[in-house]
Structures are given as structure tokens and as C-alpha cells.
Write an enzyme that holds these catalytic residues in place. Sequence first.
Site, mmCIF file in Angstrom:
data_model
loop_
_atom_site.group_PDB
_atom_site.id
_atom_site.type_symbol
_atom_site.label_atom_id
_atom_site.label_comp_id
_atom_site.label_asym_id
_atom_site.label_seq_id
_atom_site.Cartn_x
_atom_site.Cartn_y
_atom_site.Cartn_z
ATOM 1 N N PHE A 167 25.456 19.584 44.334
ATOM 2 C CA PHE A 167 24.831 19.863 45.624
ATOM 3 C C PHE A 167 25.002 21.305 46.075
ATOM 4 O O PHE A 167 24.223 21.800 46.887
ATOM 5 C CB PHE A 167 25.405 18.939 46.715
ATOM 6 C CG PHE A 167 26.766 19.341 47.219
ATOM 7 C CD1 PHE A 167 26.905 20.328 48.196
ATOM 8 C CD2 PHE A 167 27.921 18.752 46.732
ATOM 9 C CE1 PHE A 167 28.167 20.717 48.663
ATOM 10 C CE2 PHE A 167 29.174 19.123 47.184
ATOM 11 C CZ PHE A 167 29.295 20.117 48.154
ATOM 12 N N LYS A 175 18.327 15.730 36.427
ATOM 13 C CA LYS A 175 18.689 14.831 37.526
ATOM 14 C C LYS A 175 19.187 15.699 38.663
ATOM 15 O O LYS A 175 20.245 16.315 38.584
ATOM 16 C CB LYS A 175 19.781 13.847 37.119
ATOM 17 C CG LYS A 175 20.180 12.906 38.261
ATOM 18 C CD LYS A 175 21.626 12.514 38.169
ATOM 19 C CE LYS A 175 22.133 11.886 39.462
ATOM 20 N NZ LYS A 175 22.134 12.830 40.611
ATOM 21 N N CYS A 218 32.323 26.705 43.276
ATOM 22 C CA CYS A 218 33.395 26.674 42.286
ATOM 23 C C CYS A 218 34.080 28.021 42.145
ATOM 24 O O CYS A 218 35.184 28.106 41.621
ATOM 25 C CB CYS A 218 32.868 26.205 40.940
ATOM 26 S SG CYS A 218 31.693 27.325 40.168
ATOM 27 N N GLU A 243 41.559 20.788 45.004
ATOM 28 C CA GLU A 243 40.358 21.550 45.321
ATOM 29 C C GLU A 243 39.779 20.960 46.607
ATOM 30 O O GLU A 243 39.160 19.897 46.602
ATOM 31 C CB GLU A 243 39.327 21.460 44.198
ATOM 32 C CG GLU A 243 38.077 22.278 44.496
ATOM 33 C CD GLU A 243 36.997 22.130 43.445
ATOM 34 O OE1 GLU A 243 36.266 23.110 43.218
ATOM 35 O OE2 GLU A 243 36.873 21.036 42.866
#
Length: 502
Positions: A156, A180, A288, A397
Site C-alpha cells: 500500500f 495484484k 521501508c 517496525e
Amino acid sequence: MAPVMTAVTLLKNYIGGRWVEAESRGQIDVLNPSTGEVLAKVPLSTKAETDRAIAAAAEAYKSWSRTPVARRVAPLFKLVQMLRQDEDKIARVLTAENGKSLADAHAEMKRVFENIEVACGMPVLQQGDSLIGGSFDIDGEVIRVPMGVFGMIAPFNFPAMCPFWFIPYAIATGNTFVLKTSKQVPMTMQLIAQYMEDSGLPAGVFNIVNGDAVVADALMDSPLIQGVSLVGSTPTCRIVAEKCAKTNKRFQAMGGAKNHLVAMPDAQVSDVIRNMTTSCYGCAGQRCMASSAIVAVGDKMYKEICERFVEDSKQTIVANPLDPQYENEPMLMGPVISASAKKSILGLIEDGIQEGATLALDGRRVAAAGEGAENGYFIGPTVFTDVKPGMKIHKTEIFGPVVVIMKADTLDEAIKIINDHEYGNGASIYTQSGYSARKFKLETEVGMIGINVGIPAPVAYLPFGGMKSSQWADIKAQGKAVINFYTQDRIVTERYFPESGK
């Protein structure tokens, strides 16, 4: 062309060059995380629909793989031109469904352009090697050939960039592709797919199937799929690695991160403090490469970083990024992606308090600005000091605008803090010392390293990827390196005899 999207549009799948309504096991709302507004509805497609998309891609592969490479990249040249012309339109759709600032959305689109442009060099990049006279009258050759249908499971946080770490390279090398999309942010790629359709790509070369884990499982289970790429959480990476290994599929799985910024005693804090806050709060910390842990070396630097970082964090404007009053603010931060993400982040902040860390800046009750923001999923910049290795807020995280600040007595101790961590995605050091910089880049066990750079994300000409639990499989994303993922080396050994009597 797909229909123009409205607030109630039920998105379609793109299969075999046609926009088709999903059979759908149901549908979910695509929400604007800044306002809670319903932007569209995304179908939860079936395994059968996914299999049809894979079959369409497999059929297209038969002719696409035999198409000369110069002709394969021709649609990509056209695509990047069209996307550049409508960059602002696409960026606004991206911001609406993801919540990042327009500046971050435009930066994301720049990486899309870069990756397409690199892939346009495939006539050179896909060349093999040859050895004349490897033995008596025997020559050797290595040729890189396409393999078939590849798939991707998209995240996302970068609706456009992450798919384009893979799509243009797969297509340019002669493969076909099934994407996808993330069910939370499917609109950006739905829009970009319209440009891909207009670029001249043959039907079936590129396909989109909207949905959830059912679609992802169908990609990994299909015998027609040669490889799968994922950008997601480390637990999901483990699942992808196991499922693909069982069926001898190639896989790339980019996982979680806990990126550290190391501030040495000689760091020019006045010059880099804004760089540090941008690294930590861009995309609301949901990337990230976001830095979420700062390690200050020495008592003096630790005290200065704690004070300066907290003060600079307070300058961040938390607002609806599409409100005209705020959209051009340089220190703008939007919401996190969803109510569930906000709840998880708030829980981890509470964990930090319970562990004994000092909450130096509390963003839990931030009053976000802008129209409709009272219904959005906002968390303000949040800073913990007095954090020790092993605390949950350091190990986890958090994927939100929460930063932990730690102290180390030496560079060796700072490097140990990073190397002892489960994740190994990225890390940066702030220093004027060439010795310290060299030691850091040679000894720090992460895949991407920055020297006086807060976000050490490489440009598209270089590979992108981490180490340890941050990356599963050894071939990284984007750049020349990813071509090895999308091609099979064939090694030819040959010799010819002179014609009889000559």
C-alpha cells in the site's frame, strides 16, 4: 479505456487487454485516509479470475517473447512520455488513496519514470557473453532468454513505484505480467494501466487482478507462473518464500525494516537535522526506507540530537495533503493508511511508555488541519528518548511517525546496535570523517547505506534491497540486477566441422 473513476466506482480487472467486471467474492471500500471518504470500491476477485489472467498472459507470451527487443521497449518509451505529461493527475490520485503529501507522490512518480527509462535500455542490458576458442575449435556463449509469466503482490505504501521496480523489466525482457494491487490503494495502478493500454502493449502482456490473499495464493500456486515478487511484511515474505520454493518458482520478497541514523560527534547537526526529520516522517513513516531509530554517539551529541530533533519535529505540519491551504507546505505530513494501522501504532507507543522510555514528543492527540481531517487517521510526530536495545519499540517496525533515539559511546557500539537487529534494510551515518564513513559502510550489515544521506534509497540504475530479514532471495529489485530474475541463462557450447573434402 477504463471508465473514469468516481467516488462510487467499482474497479475492474484488466485481463487480456480488456477491462472486465470482477465475479467478486465481495468488495471493500477504498478510503481516503485523510478524510475517511469512500473513493471507490475494489472487488475481491476469485481464483478463477486470477487463473484467467495468468492464462491470458501465457498466451500473450508466445508471441511477445519472440518480438525483437527494440520493439518490446517501444511502448515503454511512449508510456513514460504519457505519464510525465499527466504526472500531477496521477500524483493526486495517489495522494487521495494513500495519504502521502503531493511532494512525496511526485517523488514516487519520478522513480517510476526512472525505472521505465532504465528498462528502455534492454537491447544492451539483456546482452549475453561469448567466448571464442574456449577449447580447440569450440566456442561458448551465454544467452539470456525470457521465461514466461511473472506476478507481483504490491504493497500500500508505494502504489506506483513498487510495481515499477518489476513491471518494465519483466516486459522488456520478453515476459508477461500479472499484478495484484493492494486492496487499500488500487486506484493509482488502475489509472496507470490505462496509459499502458494506450502505449501499444499487446493484449495480455500486462494484466491487473484486484483482490486479497486469494489472488496472491493463486499467483503462487499456478504452474504457469515462473516467479513472484512481493513487497510487504517479513512474515508475508516467509510465506511467499516457502510457497514458491515448494513449486520451484523464483521469488523476490522485500520485507520489514528498522533503519538507523548514526550521528557522530563531528556531524554537522545544523545542516542535517531537517534531513533527519524528513527521513523519519516522509509518508508518515510508512516506507521501508524511513528512518525510525537514531543512534547518537557520545553524551554531547546525544543531548544535542534529542533537543534539536524534537524541536524540528514540532515544525511538521499534520494536515490533509490535498487541502489547497496546506498542499504546498514543505514540512507536511499526512495520515497513516487506516484506522487499524493507527490503532497498532498507538498500541506500540503505549508499549514504549510501559517499557520505561521517555516520551519526549507525544503525537497521539494531534489536531490535524485541513478539510475533513477530523475523520482521518492522523498521528503526529512522536519521539522516544532513553531507548535501549531490546525494547519492543526498537525491535519492532512500527511503520508510522514514531522515532526512537538511542545513545552509543563509540562508533563500534553504534554499528553493533544495527548489526544485532533482525532487520538489515538500510542505515546512514552523519559524519565529516572519511575513516568513520568507510568503517561504517564496510562493517554495517544492511543492504543500503547512506553517508550524510537520510534516505539511502538508490536511484533506479542501481539495485534496491536489504539483508537479513529485510529481504528474502538474493536478487534485488530494479536496475540491471533484476534482469537476472526475469531471464534464464542458457549456455551454448558449439563447434563445426569443415565440409567434407575441403
